[in-house]
Design a protein around this motif. Structure first.
Motif, PDB file in Angstrom:
ATOM      1  N   VAL A   9       0.854  -1.184   0.000  1.00 43.16           N
ATOM      2  CA  VAL A   9       0.000   0.000   0.000  1.00 43.16           C
ATOM      3  C   VAL A   9       0.886   1.230   0.000  1.00 43.16           C
ATOM      4  CG1 VAL A   9      -1.957  -1.090   1.171  1.00 43.16           C
ATOM      5  CG2 VAL A   9      -0.203   0.029   2.533  1.00 43.16           C
ATOM      6  N   GLU A  10       0.335   2.324  -0.441  1.00 41.58           N
ATOM      7  CA  GLU A  10       1.050   3.589  -0.401  1.00 41.58           C
ATOM      8  C   GLU A  10       0.500   4.387   0.768  1.00 41.58           C
ATOM      9  OE1 GLU A  10       0.584   7.246  -3.145  1.00 41.58           O
ATOM     10  OE2 GLU A  10       2.061   5.922  -4.084  1.00 41.58           O
ATOM     11  N   ALA A  11       1.358   4.744   1.690  1.00 42.27           N
ATOM     12  CA  ALA A  11       0.957   5.503   2.864  1.00 42.27           C
ATOM     13  C   ALA A  11       1.518   6.914   2.743  1.00 42.27           C
ATOM     14  CB  ALA A  11       1.477   4.831   4.132  1.00 42.27           C
ATOM     15  N   ARG A  12       0.744   7.870   3.162  1.00 44.46           N
ATOM     16  CA  ARG A  12       1.212   9.257   3.182  1.00 44.46           C
ATOM     17  C   ARG A  12       1.484   9.613   4.631  1.00 44.46           C
ATOM     18  NH1 ARG A  12       1.496  13.126  -0.408  1.00 44.46           N
ATOM     19  NH2 ARG A  12       0.262  11.933  -1.878  1.00 44.46           N
ATOM     20  N   LEU A  13       2.749   9.865   4.934  1.00 43.86           N
ATOM     21  CA  LEU A  13       3.168  10.179   6.291  1.00 43.86           C
ATOM     22  C   LEU A  13       2.850  11.634   6.583  1.00 43.86           C
ATOM     23  CD1 LEU A  13       4.550   8.956   8.764  1.00 43.86           C
ATOM     24  CD2 LEU A  13       6.735   9.638   7.778  1.00 43.86           C
ATOM     25  N   VAL A  14       2.054  11.877   7.599  1.00 44.36           N
ATOM     26  CA  VAL A  14       1.654  13.236   7.969  1.00 44.36           C
ATOM     27  C   VAL A  14       2.832  13.923   8.657  1.00 44.36           C
ATOM     28  CG1 VAL A  14       0.052  14.598   9.359  1.00 44.36           C
ATOM     29  CG2 VAL A  14      -0.738  12.540   8.185  1.00 44.36           C
ATOM     30  N   ALA A  15       3.094  15.161   8.277  1.00 45.62           N
ATOM     31  CA  ALA A  15       4.168  15.983   8.838  1.00 45.62           C
ATOM     32  C   ALA A  15       5.544  15.391   8.561  1.00 45.62           C
ATOM     33  CB  ALA A  15       3.962  16.193  10.346  1.00 45.62           C
ATOM     34  N   ALA A  16       5.673  14.717   7.450  1.00 45.31           N
ATOM     35  CA  ALA A  16       6.962  14.131   7.082  1.00 45.31           C
ATOM     36  C   ALA A  16       7.857  15.191   6.456  1.00 45.31           C
ATOM     37  CB  ALA A  16       6.746  12.999   6.075  1.00 45.31           C
ATOM     38  N   ALA A  17       9.121  14.894   6.452  1.00 51.91           N
ATOM     39  CA  ALA A  17      10.051  15.760   5.741  1.00 51.91           C
ATOM     40  C   ALA A  17       9.670  15.742   4.263  1.00 51.91           C
ATOM     41  CB  ALA A  17      11.469  15.250   5.937  1.00 51.91           C
ATOM     42  N   PRO A  18       9.911  16.809   3.545  1.00 46.29           N
ATOM     43  CA  PRO A  18       9.507  16.876   2.144  1.00 46.29           C
ATOM     44  C   PRO A  18      10.032  15.718   1.289  1.00 46.29           C
ATOM     45  CG  PRO A  18      10.261  19.018   2.895  1.00 46.29           C
ATOM     46  CD  PRO A  18      10.522  18.049   4.004  1.00 46.29           C
ATOM     47  N   ARG A  19      11.163  15.138   1.637  1.00 39.46           N
ATOM     48  CA  ARG A  19      11.720  14.061   0.830  1.00 39.46           C
ATOM     49  C   ARG A  19      10.910  12.772   0.912  1.00 39.46           C
ATOM     50  NH1 ARG A  19      14.149  10.183   3.628  1.00 39.46           N
ATOM     51  NH2 ARG A  19      14.655  10.549   5.789  1.00 39.46           N
ATOM     52  N   MET A  20      10.010  12.650   1.863  1.00 35.46           N
ATOM     53  CA  MET A  20       9.297  11.395   2.064  1.00 35.46           C
ATOM     54  C   MET A  20       7.797  11.662   2.236  1.00 35.46           C
ATOM     55  SD  MET A  20       9.913   8.073   2.319  1.00 35.46           S
ATOM     56  CE  MET A  20      11.624   7.940   2.769  1.00 35.46           C
ATOM     57  N   GLN A  21       7.165  12.186   1.198  1.00 40.97           N
ATOM     58  CA  GLN A  21       5.739  12.474   1.299  1.00 40.97           C
ATOM     59  C   GLN A  21       4.912  11.198   1.300  1.00 40.97           C
ATOM     60  OE1 GLN A  21       4.483  15.350  -1.525  1.00 40.97           O
ATOM     61  NE2 GLN A  21       5.730  16.966  -0.662  1.00 40.97           N
ATOM     62  N   THR A  22       5.258  10.266   0.441  1.00 45.18           N
ATOM     63  CA  THR A  22       4.585   8.971   0.464  1.00 45.18           C
ATOM     64  C   THR A  22       5.626   7.900   0.713  1.00 45.18           C
ATOM     65  OG1 THR A  22       4.791   8.647  -1.914  1.00 45.18           O
ATOM     66  CG2 THR A  22       2.770   9.687  -1.128  1.00 45.18           C
ATOM     67  N   ILE A  23       5.205   6.880   1.417  1.00 46.16           N
ATOM     68  CA  ILE A  23       6.117   5.795   1.748  1.00 46.16           C
ATOM     69  C   ILE A  23       5.452   4.466   1.409  1.00 46.16           C
ATOM     70  CG2 ILE A  23       7.377   7.008   3.552  1.00 46.16           C
ATOM     71  CD1 ILE A  23       5.565   5.676   5.604  1.00 46.16           C
ATOM     72  N   PRO A  24       6.227   3.511   0.979  1.00 45.21           N
ATOM     73  CA  PRO A  24       5.648   2.189   0.754  1.00 45.21           C
ATOM     74  C   PRO A  24       5.426   1.513   2.098  1.00 45.21           C
ATOM     75  CG  PRO A  24       7.994   2.142   0.337  1.00 45.21           C
ATOM     76  CD  PRO A  24       7.638   3.571   0.637  1.00 45.21           C
ATOM     77  N   ALA A  25       4.392   0.749   2.192  1.00 43.77           N
ATOM     78  CA  ALA A  25       4.117  -0.041   3.389  1.00 43.77           C
ATOM     79  C   ALA A  25       3.545  -1.371   2.919  1.00 43.77           C
ATOM     80  CB  ALA A  25       3.134   0.688   4.304  1.00 43.77           C
ATOM     81  N   THR A  26       3.604  -2.353   3.772  1.00 42.23           N
ATOM     82  CA  THR A  26       3.077  -3.663   3.431  1.00 42.23           C
ATOM     83  C   THR A  26       2.127  -4.128   4.518  1.00 42.23           C
ATOM     84  OG1 THR A  26       5.128  -4.238   2.286  1.00 42.23           O
ATOM     85  CG2 THR A  26       3.660  -6.061   2.875  1.00 42.23           C
ATOM     86  N   LEU A  27       0.935  -4.530   4.098  1.00 41.08           N
ATOM     87  CA  LEU A  27      -0.020  -5.156   5.009  1.00 41.08           C
ATOM     88  C   LEU A  27       0.171  -6.656   4.908  1.00 41.08           C
ATOM     89  CD1 LEU A  27      -3.132  -3.007   4.138  1.00 41.08           C
ATOM     90  CD2 LEU A  27      -1.922  -3.030   6.321  1.00 41.08           C
ATOM     91  N   HIS A  28       0.121  -7.338   6.036  1.00 42.71           N
ATOM     92  CA  HIS A  28       0.402  -8.770   6.093  1.00 42.71           C
ATOM     93  C   HIS A  28      -0.648  -9.448   6.971  1.00 42.71           C
ATOM     94  CE1 HIS A  28       3.135 -12.295   6.285  1.00 42.71           C
ATOM     95  NE2 HIS A  28       2.634 -12.444   7.493  1.00 42.71           N
ATOM     96  N   TYR A  29      -1.154 -10.582   6.491  1.00 43.85           N
ATOM     97  CA  TYR A  29      -2.116 -11.374   7.260  1.00 43.85           C
ATOM     98  C   TYR A  29      -1.751 -12.840   7.110  1.00 43.85           C
ATOM     99  CZ  TYR A  29      -6.499 -13.292   8.989  1.00 43.85           C
ATOM    100  OH  TYR A  29      -7.446 -13.985   9.710  1.00 43.85           O
ATOM    101  N   ASP A  30      -1.720 -13.550   8.218  1.00 42.25           N
ATOM    102  CA  ASP A  30      -1.371 -14.969   8.226  1.00 42.25           C
ATOM    103  C   ASP A  30      -2.482 -15.740   8.920  1.00 42.25           C
ATOM    104  OD1 ASP A  30      -0.294 -17.526   8.644  1.00 42.25           O
ATOM    105  OD2 ASP A  30       1.702 -16.745   9.096  1.00 42.25           O
ATOM    106  N   ARG A  31      -3.026 -16.735   8.250  1.00 40.51           N
ATOM    107  CA  ARG A  31      -4.126 -17.524   8.807  1.00 40.51           C
ATOM    108  C   ARG A  31      -3.727 -18.199  10.115  1.00 40.51           C
ATOM    109  NH1 ARG A  31      -6.878 -21.757   4.908  1.00 40.51           N
ATOM    110  NH2 ARG A  31      -4.901 -22.820   5.190  1.00 40.51           N
ATOM    111  N   GLN A  32      -2.445 -18.417  10.338  1.00 39.57           N
ATOM    112  CA  GLN A  32      -1.998 -19.029  11.585  1.00 39.57           C
ATOM    113  C   GLN A  32      -2.096 -18.068  12.764  1.00 39.57           C
ATOM    114  OE1 GLN A  32       1.865 -20.705  10.807  1.00 39.57           O
ATOM    115  NE2 GLN A  32       0.970 -22.517   9.857  1.00 39.57           N
ATOM    116  N   ASP A  33      -2.243 -16.789  12.500  1.00 37.18           N
ATOM    117  CA  ASP A  33      -2.467 -15.773  13.537  1.00 37.18           C
ATOM    118  C   ASP A  33      -3.699 -14.982  13.108  1.00 37.18           C
ATOM    119  OD1 ASP A  33      -2.232 -14.083  15.690  1.00 37.18           O
ATOM    120  OD2 ASP A  33      -0.397 -13.099  14.993  1.00 37.18           O
ATOM    121  N   PRO A  34      -4.880 -15.611  13.140  1.00 32.92           N
ATOM    122  CA  PRO A  34      -6.059 -15.089  12.459  1.00 32.92           C
ATOM    123  C   PRO A  34      -6.661 -13.802  13.021  1.00 32.92           C
ATOM    124  CG  PRO A  34      -6.667 -16.946  13.817  1.00 32.92           C
ATOM    125  CD  PRO A  34      -5.166 -16.856  13.846  1.00 32.92           C
ATOM    126  N   PHE A  35      -6.290 -13.431  14.221  1.00 32.83           N
ATOM    127  CA  PHE A  35      -6.864 -12.223  14.808  1.00 32.83           C
ATOM    128  C   PHE A  35      -6.056 -10.967  14.471  1.00 32.83           C
ATOM    129  CE2 PHE A  35      -8.558 -15.569  17.569  1.00 32.83           C
ATOM    130  CZ  PHE A  35      -9.897 -15.222  17.591  1.00 32.83           C
TER     131      PHE A  35
END
Length: 138
Positions: A9-35
């Protein structure tokens, strides 16, 4: 069928330095930890310069795209028509990111297809978890 879902996903960091307006992030879900879900941020996007991952309840994310939820380290709330705010609170400070709600809904839909909401307990192996706890206690 895979038991793990990962979505960039693309996340927009609030109040970030100008060089990092958007940052990559990864959402992860594993059925072995279902909650739980995890959200990871790469090293260049963090103050410490190391990858950071936060684990929190899938239910928090599910409810947070609809209404404000959370009163602990992770808080989620809708923002405008197409964004969701996720706040991460730590002793070092608070990070606030905006994520497209559609991306979150797509991820949540995938997790629900893997483990339906309300059925998480069917995917938890309590006997194995208890055996691991007892082994670590000795």
């Amino acid at each position: 069928m895979s038991t793990v879902i990962e979505q960039a996903v693309e996340a927009r960091l609030v109040a970030a330095a100008p060089r990092m307006q958007t940052i990559p992030a990864t959402l992860h879900y594993d059925r072995q930890d279902p909650f739980a879900v995890q959200m990871s941020f790469p090293a260049p996007a963090t103050l410490e310069g190391v990858e950071v991952s936060w684990a929190f309840a899938r239910e928090l994310l599910t409810q947070g795209v609809e209404r404000p939820v959370g009163d602990g380290d992770v808080r989620v709330r809708p923002y405008g028509f197409d964004r969701t705010v996720v706040e991460f609170h730590a002793p070092e400070g608070t990070a606030i990111v905006h994520i497209r709600t559609g991306e979150l809904r797509r991820f949540l839909h995938s997790t629900t297809a893997l483990v339906p909401l309300g059925h998480e307990h069917h995917y938890v192996d309590l006997d194995q978890d208890l055996a691991e706890l007892m082994r670590d206690a000795c």
